[in-house]
Every structure is written in C-alpha cells, then in structure tokens.
Design a protein around this motif. Sequence first.
Motif, PDB file in Angstrom:
ATOM      1  N   LYS A  88       0.842  -1.195   0.000  1.00 30.00           N
ATOM      2  CA  LYS A  88       0.000   0.000   0.000  1.00 30.00           C
ATOM      3  C   LYS A  88       0.880   1.248   0.000  1.00 30.00           C
ATOM      4  O   LYS A  88       1.857   1.316   0.739  1.00 30.00           O
TER       5      LYS A  88
ATOM      6  N   GLU B 118     -10.893   1.416   5.850  1.00 30.04           N
ATOM      7  CA  GLU B 118     -11.097   0.012   5.495  1.00 30.04           C
ATOM      8  C   GLU B 118      -9.760  -0.694   5.299  1.00 30.04           C
ATOM      9  O   GLU B 118      -8.801  -0.101   4.799  1.00 30.04           O
ATOM     10  N   ASP B 119      -9.734  -1.976   5.688  1.00 27.94           N
ATOM     11  CA  ASP B 119      -8.518  -2.774   5.563  1.00 27.94           C
ATOM     12  C   ASP B 119      -7.332  -2.075   6.218  1.00 27.94           C
ATOM     13  O   ASP B 119      -6.206  -2.084   5.696  1.00 27.94           O
ATOM     14  N   GLY B 120      -7.588  -1.467   7.362  1.00 26.83           N
ATOM     15  CA  GLY B 120      -6.566  -0.659   8.014  1.00 26.83           C
ATOM     16  C   GLY B 120      -5.454  -1.475   8.649  1.00 26.83           C
ATOM     17  O   GLY B 120      -5.696  -2.513   9.264  1.00 26.83           O
ATOM     18  N   VAL B 121      -4.236  -0.989   8.478  1.00 34.52           N
ATOM     19  CA  VAL B 121      -3.066  -1.546   9.143  1.00 34.52           C
ATOM     20  C   VAL B 121      -2.662  -0.561  10.235  1.00 34.52           C
ATOM     21  O   VAL B 121      -2.366   0.603   9.947  1.00 34.52           O
TER      22      VAL B 121
ATOM     23  N   GLY C  44      -4.819   2.610   5.236  1.00 32.98           N
ATOM     24  CA  GLY C  44      -5.799   1.800   4.524  1.00 32.98           C
ATOM     25  C   GLY C  44      -6.589   2.661   3.559  1.00 32.98           C
ATOM     26  O   GLY C  44      -6.127   3.715   3.124  1.00 32.98           O
ATOM     27  N   THR C  45      -7.810   2.214   3.241  1.00 29.19           N
ATOM     28  CA  THR C  45      -8.633   2.887   2.235  1.00 29.19           C
ATOM     29  C   THR C  45      -9.765   3.666   2.895  1.00 29.19           C
ATOM     30  O   THR C  45     -10.480   3.148   3.749  1.00 29.19           O
TER      31      THR C  45
ATOM     32  N   THR D 104      -6.117   5.760  -0.714  1.00 28.88           N
ATOM     33  CA  THR D 104      -5.233   5.180   0.293  1.00 28.88           C
ATOM     34  C   THR D 104      -4.707   6.305   1.177  1.00 28.88           C
ATOM     35  O   THR D 104      -4.068   7.239   0.688  1.00 28.88           O
TER      36      THR D 104
END
Length: 281
Positions: free
Chosen positions: A21, A41-44, A69-70, A75
């Motif tokens: 990412k 979303e899809d967070g790290v 993430g998104t 991003t």
Amino acid sequence: MTYVDNINEAADYIRSKLGGKAPELGLILGSGLGDLADRIEDGVAIDYSDVPHFPVSTVEGHAGRFVVGTLEGKTVIAMQGRFHFYEGYPMQKVVFPVYVMKELGIKALVVTNAAGGMNRSFQPGDLMLIRDHINLTGANPLVGPNDSRLGPRFPDMSQAYNRELGELLKKLAEDVKGPEGDALRLVEGVYCGISGPAYMTPSELTMLARMGGDAVGMSTVAETIAAGHCGLRVLGISCITDMAIGEELEPLTHEQVMATANRTKPKFIELVKSFVREVNL
C-alpha cells in the motif's frame, strides 16, 4: 545518522508493514477526533512506539498510532494523535512524522485540531477552515542546518494552507448534516499557535484577538511549516471546542475540550470523508 537517515529508516519500517500500500493523503487527527481512523477500510495499525526514531504521544485523547488503509476510495495514512512542543519534544521531533509521511508518498496533508474560538461570531461545535496562522510558539522546526533533500532553506509561506483545498472544503460543507439532520457550521479564520500547556490568560487572549487571531491552540503550526517545506499541500481544520474571549473567559479543563470535540465528531467525520472522496491528488 542524519535527520534524513532517520526519516528514511522510519518510512522503511512502516512500508514493510503495508503489503504494497502506498498512501496518497495524510491525516493528522487531533484531540477527540481520532475516531475517523476507525472508518478506514482494511486498516493496518502501527504503534508509534514501534517505529524507529518516533516519539510517543502522551496526551489524553491521542491514541498514538498510524492507521493505513482505504478511505472513500483513496489510500490514506492517518495519525491517531500527534506530538506537541509542550510535551518536551524539540520541534524537529514534533514534525518528524510529516517528513515520514511525505517519504511514504503522500501528496497532501489534512491537519486537524481542537481550538478555542476568539472570534465573537464563533460558537462551540463550529468547524473552522484555517485560512492562515500566526506562529506564537517561540520556535520553528526549520531552525538549524537545512538538508536540501527535504526542502529549500527559505520555504515560501504565502499560501501555507492551500486555497484550492479550502474552497473544496467550503463547497462540500454545504451538504454535511449531523445525526439529527442539523447543518454543519463551517467558519473560516486565522489560527494562533501557542506553545502551551497552560491555557491563556484573559489579557493574552485579548492581545491575540487584536492581532487578528480567530482561534487559538497548541499544535498544527509546526506541522504546516514542515509540510510546506517538503512541498505538501495543506488543509487545516479546527474544531472550536470553547470560547476563548478575554473579557468573558471562564475556567476551562481538557475534559471540557474533549467533550465538545466528541459532540462535533459525527459532522467532522462526514466532512473529512467528503473531502477525501472528492479531492484530486
């Protein structure tokens, strides 16, 4: 190791956790506003304490981590909590994350804060588009040797807060509603950055208002200077959490500031989400 070496090492560590990412927009989320990162979303999530050369946020309401993430199709890298000069960190440490986010690839930076309103037309719960700032911290993050790999020795600050981004925010604010259908009040003004950590005296606030300040807080200015230094476009938003009018000043606590920031949070989140969705990077 040099400052640039430290930036690169911190960025390399964060990059190693992202699985490819590449963030394009940075968000610095101030007091009580960190919940926006939960919408990513899809967070790290990466704790500041794990990142090489990073300080640690010590203030209530600041979670102390990155979330990448998104958000609304873009991003992003969000800072849940920031570092402050009043915590004892030198200015170069306070702005270190800005340069790291730039190295990771962001093109623009959204900086938010909680602030006291000095403009008599403001009211608690307003959001203020930062048009400009006055640096009253007594310090500047660019003091010392300049590394041209980061930016010029004498960066221009004539448009510290990008006008195009500000105009987009004003347009989007017209359609933002609260949970009960109440309209968002977006005001505009000049942010006075002070060192803190004490809140200001009535006489100090009167002076700042006469100087042209509309809101006062203990962050943002140094980060904006660093962002301008390294070529990032900046959008600044203050959550007006209390009225800081010298002649009418009442006692204030951090808990009161947090309470107002929390009440304003739904509108703030919707406004920033709209901005992220519509901004052209």
